[in-house]
Design a protein around this motif. Structure first.
Motif, short mmCIF file in Angstrom:
data_model
loop_
_atom_site.label_atom_id
_atom_site.label_comp_id
_atom_site.label_asym_id
_atom_site.label_seq_id
_atom_site.Cartn_x
_atom_site.Cartn_y
_atom_site.Cartn_z
N SER A 23 15.12 -0.29 0.95
CA SER A 23 14.17 -1.10 1.69
C SER A 23 13.71 -2.26 0.83
O SER A 23 13.29 -2.07 -0.31
CB SER A 23 12.97 -0.27 2.11
N LYS A 24 13.79 -3.46 1.35
CA LYS A 24 13.29 -4.64 0.64
C LYS A 24 11.88 -5.00 1.09
O LYS A 24 11.29 -5.93 0.57
CB LYS A 24 14.23 -5.82 0.88
N THR A 25 11.35 -4.27 2.07
CA THR A 25 10.04 -4.62 2.63
C THR A 25 8.93 -3.68 2.20
O THR A 25 7.80 -3.87 2.59
CB THR A 25 10.11 -4.63 4.17
N THR A 26 9.24 -2.69 1.40
CA THR A 26 8.20 -1.74 0.99
C THR A 26 8.45 -1.26 -0.43
O THR A 26 9.57 -1.33 -0.94
CB THR A 26 8.16 -0.52 1.95
N THR A 27 7.41 -0.79 -1.05
CA THR A 27 7.56 -0.15 -2.36
C THR A 27 7.37 1.35 -2.24
O THR A 27 7.36 2.06 -3.23
CB THR A 27 6.54 -0.72 -3.36
N TYR A 29 8.99 4.56 -1.51
CA TYR A 29 10.34 5.11 -1.43
C TYR A 29 10.34 6.59 -1.08
O TYR A 29 11.24 7.33 -1.45
CB TYR A 29 11.08 4.86 -2.75
#
Length: 73
Positions: A23-27, A29
């Protein structure tokens, strides 16, 4: 060939038959199972290292299990 195998040359540039998801939109995981069940963890040798995974044996149908590979725990 996945992006990581072809461009980043992971897996020594060899084909990789898994699906790499990032995901590039959230940290956040956090891995979420597709269905409730019992969680197990384990590891197997892989490419000179260790591949960690978790397995969920689903409660609704005990013959179905979902594996999540390359999990860091």
């Amino acid at each position: 060939m996945t992006y990581y195998a072809r461009v980043k040359l992971f897996y020594s540039g060899s084909p990789h038959t898994g699906i790499d998801i990032l995901s590039k939109t959230t940290t956040d995981y956090t891995v979420k199972a597709v269905q409730d069940g019992t969680l197990y963890r384990g590891s197997i040798p892989c490419g000179g290292g260790l591949l960690r995974y978790v397995k969920v044996e689903h409660e609704k149908d005990s013959s179905i299990a979902t594996y999540y590979l390359h999990i860091n725990y």
